[in-house]
Design an enzyme around this catalytic site. Structure first.
Site, PDB file in Angstrom:
ATOM      1  N   ASP A  24       0.849  -1.184   0.000  1.00 31.99           N
ATOM      2  CA  ASP A  24       0.000   0.000   0.000  1.00 31.99           C
ATOM      3  C   ASP A  24       0.894   1.247   0.000  1.00 31.99           C
ATOM      4  O   ASP A  24       1.898   1.297   0.710  1.00 31.99           O
ATOM      5  CB  ASP A  24      -0.871  -0.037   1.261  1.00 31.99           C
ATOM      6  CG  ASP A  24      -1.903   1.061   1.274  1.00 31.99           C
ATOM      7  OD1 ASP A  24      -2.723   1.099   0.347  1.00 31.99           O
ATOM      8  OD2 ASP A  24      -1.880   1.883   2.212  1.00 31.99           O
ATOM      9  N   GLU A  57       1.479   0.295  -4.934  1.00 31.61           N
ATOM     10  CA  GLU A  57       0.976   1.573  -5.410  1.00 31.61           C
ATOM     11  C   GLU A  57       2.162   2.523  -5.506  1.00 31.61           C
ATOM     12  O   GLU A  57       2.632   3.016  -4.485  1.00 31.61           O
ATOM     13  CB  GLU A  57      -0.036   2.146  -4.429  1.00 31.61           C
ATOM     14  CG  GLU A  57      -1.344   1.403  -4.363  1.00 31.61           C
ATOM     15  CD  GLU A  57      -2.315   2.102  -3.418  1.00 31.61           C
ATOM     16  OE1 GLU A  57      -3.429   2.428  -3.853  1.00 31.61           O
ATOM     17  OE2 GLU A  57      -1.964   2.317  -2.247  1.00 31.61           O
TER      18      GLU A  57
END
Ligand code: CA
Length: 713
Positions: free
Chosen positions: A412, A441
């Site tokens: 993340d 990400e």
């Protein structure tokens, strides 16, 4: 607690802080005259610490020491009758500190055996540390043991005997205060992670463990993202353990109409990897009353222990560990690999975190003014570039791979982490489990770390084995994620053809290999595709929205690169317009099995696309040179993208594959690369590995509005 030489008079000094290994910054409550400066001296446990020089700055005094400061000892700054404890602040963020105290041992945390448990805690700035032991999680009755300090800021203590099922935490004396911290390496925790449990990992394995998996090439990966609770919480899905890890271990469950649900449903979709939203312990759901609140779980507390609200018994340290392993075993039995979503970019509440309690100021990134960095937008950024934070992340990742036998990790906000840490992660996991799938990400966020050191998509070439969510392609397909009404290729925008072409051919402009390109049009974040279509096309009929939706999913599933689906995308998942449903109630977040029944034809359509993709390796080339050799554009009129994969007979049944995406409102006639008997696998209604029909002696084909056509010879 040892009471050393403590002076009580403190009116003159405001604060004395160690900012470098040999430099102390002093703040006074009053003006100090220059001629009085020689009166300053420093005492460390009875002996003098030699001062080299004292310099007056604008607001502070700076003391330089002859030798490095004796970190680990209590020191006082004295001036006449006044005294002040020297606190260790900015020094913890210096390179010298990082080097001096880097510990590379493998034994941090509680190492259990039947005869002895050894506790090892890293807390260099503490001057004392102790282990507090409880016989069970709820009692206040405790035993206290003093740790022994060793080199590199390590505190260690061994307890004789079998301590299985006993509970503990650490206490450290830092900067004049006793801090209570739960072991950041705790493998077992109590309800809400308030205490750590001593346990035996060997007792947590399911009966058949580990389960062998068939080989698949990394480029064949198809990811399906889901949330433990969402997926099973629905009313009529036939799943007994609703909202729990065990819900995803149940086999052959069906809804009221007899349609498959749960794990069986995922298996028959044909995806290769399940990606779970965070399953390590997070803070936003009260585990003692978990049905009253909901959260995605991007607020980590303990990185080594699973979340308790998904366990049948959050009070029992073993329950969550064993049940998550059962889930992974159940997935593996279906030949479904498991990717975990990990949140190493920030921690729930940094001031209360166990990291901050143990070594204040070290684990979190600060800007040049000493303020906490907040590139994540949720209050703090972990300082992954520091050696012991990096070690923590690499250790933790390896633990999950070895102990839980997972197959991939999704980072993340990976752009908050530094490139070096991600490179170390990549090397470490590949060594343990070749072919391990890493993705993240790679957004560039304003964190206090040099831009070229952030693990963003711009640094993709430094991270060749890590996949990145490709947002340009995503937004080109459906319009900007952040502007509700903005349109993409599927919802009316004819100006994004080059980005669509870039995506379907594997996003070579961004990456070194097609496996780095994570192609998607919907994830747990932001509006679902269905909701985005609703917002960007006011007044559009459902019939047309469904067509556009299928077209978008087809683009992703037929593109080179790695396709990523959000659970429920295959039946037009809606969150009723809620853009960020991280804490919305179950009825908004739930996987709606009734809706799935309602749109069964589209589920079948997606299933068909997946089976087509998996049947022919021309859809999953692993290098750009292969793609470039076999990929050829087909000329179209406006608002269409068409291409062929030619001379691909060695990769599967067909020698030539034509893919046409028509996003225009008109039916389009497209010239085929050669005249022949073209078998149609995908049209506006169906997608099937068994050809739908054959176009005999065809040199061109008509493609319906808002649809995809795939034909092969
Ligand atoms: Ca929790």
């Amino acid at each position: 607690m040892k009471q050393k030489n403590r002076w009580s008079v403190n009116y003159l000094f405001k604060k004395a802080e160690l900012i470098q290994m040999n430099s102390i910054k002093v703040t006074f409550n009053c003006v100090v005259r220059a001629e009085d400066l020689p009166k300053l001296h420093i005492l460390s446990e009875g002996s003098t610490v030699n001062i080299k020089e004292v310099k007056a700055g604008k607001e502070h005094l700076y003391i330089t020491l002859v030798n490095p400061y004796p970190i680990g000892k209590e020191c006082y700054l004295l001036y006449g009758e006044s005294s002040c404890l020297i606190e260790l602040t900015d020094v913890v963020r210096t390179k010298a500190f990082d080097q001096l105290f880097y510990y590379d041992g493998e034994d941090l945390g509680a190492v259990y055996s039947e005869n002895q448990t050894t506790f090892t805690c890293w807390a260099p700035t503490a001057i004392e540390a102790r282990l507090v032991l409880y016989k069970n999680w709820f009692t206040e009755e405790k035993e206290i043991f003093s740790f022994r300090r060793e080199d590199r800021g390590i505190w260690r203590f061994s307890l004789e005997g079998d301590r299985n099922l006993e509970w503990y935490h650490f206490e450290v004396l830092v900067n004049g205060a006793w801090n209570v911290a739960v072991d950041p390496y705790a493998r077992f925790v109590s309800v809400n992670g308030e205490r750590a449990m001593i346990g035996n990992m060997e007792e947590t394995n399911p009966t058949h463990w580990p389960i062998a998996l068939n080989n698949i090439s990394k480029s064949e990966t198809i990811i399906y993202e889901l949330h433990i609770r969402d997926f099973t919480i629905g009313k009529n899905n036939g799943i007994r353990h609703k909202g729990l890890f065990l819900g995803l271990t149940e086999n052959e469950t069906v809804d009221k109409e007899g349609r498959e649900t749960g794990l069986t449903y995922i298996r028959q979709l044909g995806v290769t990897h399940i990606e779970l939203l965070p399953v390590n312990d997070y803070g936003s759901v009260d585990e003692s009353n978990c049905w009253d609140s909901y959260n995605w779980g991007y607020d980590p507390i303990h990185y080594y222990a699973p979340e308790g609200s998904y366990a049948t018994d959050p009070y029992n340290g073993y329950s969550r560990v064993n049940e998550l392993k059962q889930l992974i075993a159940a997935c593996h039995r279906q030949q479904l690999r498991v990717i975990l979503d990990v949140v190493f970019n920030h921690i729930y509440i940094w001031e209360l975190s166990h990291f901050e309690k143990l070594v204040p100021g070290y684990f979190f990134r600060h800007d040049e003014n000493g303020n906490i960095s907040n590139g994540t937008g949720v209050g703090n950024d972990l300082a992954t570039e520091r050696q012991m934070v990096q070690k923590y992340i690499v250790d933790c990742v390896c633990f999950w791979v070895k102990e839980y036998n997972i197959d991939g990790l999704r980072f993340d906000l990976m752009g908050i982490l530094d490139v070096k840490t991600m490179q170390k992660v990549a090397t470490a996991v590949e060594r343990i489990k070749p072919g391990f799938f890493l993705l993240g990400e790679g957004w560039d966020l304003p964190t206090a770390l040099a831009e070229n050191k952030r693990a963003t998509m711009r640094q993709a070439k430094e991270l060749p084995t890590i996949g990145f969510f490709q947002d340009q392609f995503r937004d080109a397909i459906k319009g900007s994620t952040f502007h509700e009404t903005n349109q993409g290729f599927c919802n009316g925008n004819g100006t994004v053809l080059s980005q669509i072409m870039g995506g379907v051919s594997g996003s070579e402009h961004l990456f070194l290999t097609p496996q780095q390109a994570i192609h998607y049009v919907e994830s747990h974040d932001n509006h679902t595709l269905w909701d985005k279509l609703t917002l960007s096309l006011p007044g559009e009929t459902n019939v047309l929205k469904k067509k556009r939706h299928r077209l978008a999913t087809s683009i992703v599933l037929l593109a080179q690169g790695i396709p990523f689906l959000h659970a429920g995308q295959e039946f037009f998942r809606t969150k009723y317009g809620v853009e960020n449903s991280y804490n919305s109630p179950d009825w908004i977040n739930q996987f709606d099995w009734e809706r799935r029944g309602k749109f069964e034809d589209t589920v079948e359509f997606v299933k068909g696309l997946i089976s087509i993709r998996r049947s022919h390796r021309a859809f999953t080339f692993s290098t750009y040179s292969q793609i470039n050799k076999h990929f050829k554009w087909i000329e179209t009129s406006a608002h269409c993208v068409a291409y062929e994969l030619h001379q691909v007979g060695e990769f599967g049944t067909w020698d030539r594959v034509v893919v046409i995406h028509n996003a225009s409102i008109e039916k389009q006639g497209i010239r085929l690369p050669l005249e022949g008997d073209w078998k149609v696998l995908v049209d506006e209604h169906q997608a099937s590995l068994i050809p739908l029909y054959t176009l005999y002696n065809a040199g061109s084909v008509k493609v319906a509005a808002f649809s995809t056509l795939v034909c092969v010879v």
